[in-house]
Structures are given as C-alpha cells and as structure tokens.
Design a protein around this motif. Structure first.
Motif, PDB file in Angstrom:
ATOM      1  N   UNK A  59       0.861  -1.183   0.000  1.00 29.94           N
ATOM      2  CA  UNK A  59       0.000   0.000   0.000  1.00 29.94           C
ATOM      3  C   UNK A  59       0.899   1.235   0.000  1.00 29.94           C
ATOM      4  N   UNK A  60       0.968   1.891  -1.160  1.00 25.58           N
ATOM      5  CA  UNK A  60       1.813   3.083  -1.294  1.00 25.58           C
ATOM      6  C   UNK A  60       0.992   4.307  -1.661  1.00 25.58           C
ATOM      7  N   UNK A  61      -0.318   4.257  -1.393  1.00 22.20           N
ATOM      8  CA  UNK A  61      -1.215   5.337  -1.791  1.00 22.20           C
ATOM      9  C   UNK A  61      -1.193   6.533  -0.839  1.00 22.20           C
ATOM     10  N   UNK A  62      -0.413   6.453   0.236  1.00 23.42           N
ATOM     11  CA  UNK A  62      -0.324   7.588   1.160  1.00 23.42           C
ATOM     12  C   UNK A  62       0.380   8.747   0.457  1.00 23.42           C
ATOM     13  N   UNK A  63       1.344   8.430  -0.384  1.00 22.17           N
ATOM     14  CA  UNK A  63       2.029   9.452  -1.161  1.00 22.17           C
ATOM     15  C   UNK A  63       3.103  10.182  -0.376  1.00 22.17           C
ATOM     16  N   UNK A  64       3.607  11.245  -0.965  1.00 21.81           N
ATOM     17  CA  UNK A  64       4.654  12.042  -0.359  1.00 21.81           C
ATOM     18  C   UNK A  64       4.045  13.064   0.586  1.00 21.81           C
ATOM     19  N   UNK A  65       4.555  13.097   1.802  1.00 19.81           N
ATOM     20  CA  UNK A  65       4.044  14.006   2.833  1.00 19.81           C
ATOM     21  C   UNK A  65       5.101  15.068   3.096  1.00 19.81           C
ATOM     22  N   UNK A  66       4.708  16.314   2.922  1.00 24.82           N
ATOM     23  CA  UNK A  66       5.600  17.431   3.228  1.00 24.82           C
ATOM     24  C   UNK A  66       5.197  17.968   4.588  1.00 24.82           C
ATOM     25  N   UNK A  67       6.059  17.815   5.564  1.00 25.01           N
ATOM     26  CA  UNK A  67       5.752  18.250   6.917  1.00 25.01           C
ATOM     27  C   UNK A  67       6.934  19.056   7.449  1.00 25.01           C
ATOM     28  N   UNK A  68       6.876  19.431   8.711  1.00 28.13           N
ATOM     29  CA  UNK A  68       7.953  20.222   9.294  1.00 28.13           C
ATOM     30  C   UNK A  68       8.194  19.800  10.731  1.00 28.13           C
ATOM     31  N   UNK A  69       9.295  20.281  11.278  1.00 26.90           N
ATOM     32  CA  UNK A  69       9.675  19.975  12.653  1.00 26.90           C
ATOM     33  C   UNK A  69       9.273  21.132  13.562  1.00 26.90           C
ATOM     34  N   UNK A  70       9.537  20.999  14.852  1.00 24.05           N
ATOM     35  CA  UNK A  70       9.193  22.057  15.804  1.00 24.05           C
ATOM     36  C   UNK A  70      10.322  23.066  15.976  1.00 24.05           C
ATOM     37  N   UNK A  71      11.346  22.991  15.129  1.00 26.33           N
ATOM     38  CA  UNK A  71      12.445  23.949  15.196  1.00 26.33           C
ATOM     39  C   UNK A  71      11.938  25.363  14.913  1.00 26.33           C
ATOM     40  N   UNK A  72      12.739  26.356  15.305  1.00 17.64           N
ATOM     41  CA  UNK A  72      12.445  27.743  14.955  1.00 17.64           C
ATOM     42  C   UNK A  72      13.611  28.256  14.129  1.00 17.64           C
ATOM     43  N   UNK A  73      13.455  28.507  12.862  1.00 11.30           N
ATOM     44  CA  UNK A  73      12.282  28.251  12.033  1.00 11.30           C
ATOM     45  C   UNK A  73      12.137  26.757  11.754  1.00 11.30           C
ATOM     46  N   UNK A  74      10.923  26.325  11.431  1.00 10.86           N
ATOM     47  CA  UNK A  74      10.693  24.890  11.184  1.00 10.86           C
ATOM     48  C   UNK A  74      11.555  24.364  10.038  1.00 10.86           C
ATOM     49  N   UNK A  75      12.031  23.143  10.203  1.00 10.22           N
ATOM     50  CA  UNK A  75      12.820  22.476   9.162  1.00 10.22           C
ATOM     51  C   UNK A  75      11.871  21.611   8.342  1.00 10.22           C
TER      52      UNK A  75
END
Length: 156
Positions: A59-75
């Motif tokens: 199952x590869x239908x989740x796809x690419x997820x662009x997220x960030x970290x809690x850094x300041x500024x977020x990574x």
C-alpha cells in the motif's frame, strides 16, 4: 590587464586556501560528522512487491508528505511511507484508502512534536515503530506490521 589577472589569481588562491583551511579545522576539531545524515534506504515499493509472499500487496497510496519539525524556524521534511497488507482483505484495503488523509495527518503531527535534532537522535527505526503504533490505533479492520520510507529527507 596584467594587474587585473593578478588580483583575480590571488583572490581565487585566497578563497581556495580559506576553504581548505576551514575544512581541515572542522575535521581536526571533531565538529565535522560526515555521513550523519545518511540513512539505510528501504527497498522501493516496486522492489518490495517482487519480494513479498503470495497474497500480500504493498500500500503506497499515502504518497509524499511534506511536513515540518518544531524547530524555529521549522525544518521542512519529506516522508513517503508505504507498507504491506493482505491483498485478499478487501475491507482492510478500503479502510486504508478511506484513511489516507488521517494517516498523512498522523505523520505530520508526529514530526511537528520534535526538532530535527530530536528526530535524528530517535533514529528512523524508532520513528517507524512510533508511527506504526499511531496508525494502528486508527485502524479497525486490520493492522500494519512494518512501515517503510522510500523518502525521508530533511531540507535545510
């Protein structure tokens, strides 16, 4: 023109010396950590499909997820998850398909809890185990066993 060439030559020579000297200092001081951001890559979904047992699917239908970290500024962070499931279990497949958005949200919320340094310190296997547990809490008709990442990249 001869003076201009000399100036260019000495400027290039100075820049090269600064780069070489700076690199040498970083390695001698122990602050350089080559290869720390490298990871052991999981098999791609296509390769995994060739290796799975009969009756299983990827199952590869989740796809690419662009997220960030809690850094300041977020990574920014890019994750492309996939996993195996029983190909004969149509009800579970339908549940997975319906919960793709929830799975994406779980992964995004998880990464936003930690800084880049904390995620690197936790290690990819621990992150996969945590995410597997979080995703399985949302699933009713089945469970996933192993989570894989075809991409797990921090952007700086």
């Amino acid at each position: 023109m001869d003076t201009f060439r000399r100036i260019c030559f000495f400027t290039a020579l100075f820049a090269a010396a600064v780069l070489i000297f700076g690199t040498a200092i970083a390695f001698v001081s122990g602050k350089a950590e080559p290869g720390t951001a490298l990871r052991k890559k999981d098999p791609s979904p296509e390769v995994l499909e060739k290796k799975i047992q009969p009756g299983e699917a990827v199952f590869s239908h989740v796809g690419t997820i662009r997220c960030s970290t809690s850094d300041t500024p977020p990574v920014p962070l890019v994750i492309t998850p996939y996993f195996r499931y029983s190909a004969e279990d149509r009800a579970f497949y339908e549940e997975l398909t319906q919960k793709v958005r929830k799975i994406r949200l779980i992964i995004g919320e998880y990464t936003e809890q930690y800084t880049r340094a904390e995620l690197l310190r936790r290690g990819e296997e621990k992150i996969k185990n945590d995410l597997t547990d979080l995703i399985n809490r949302e699933l009713v008709l089945g469970k996933i066993e192993n989570l894989y990442f075809s991409e797990y990249i921090f952007f700086e």
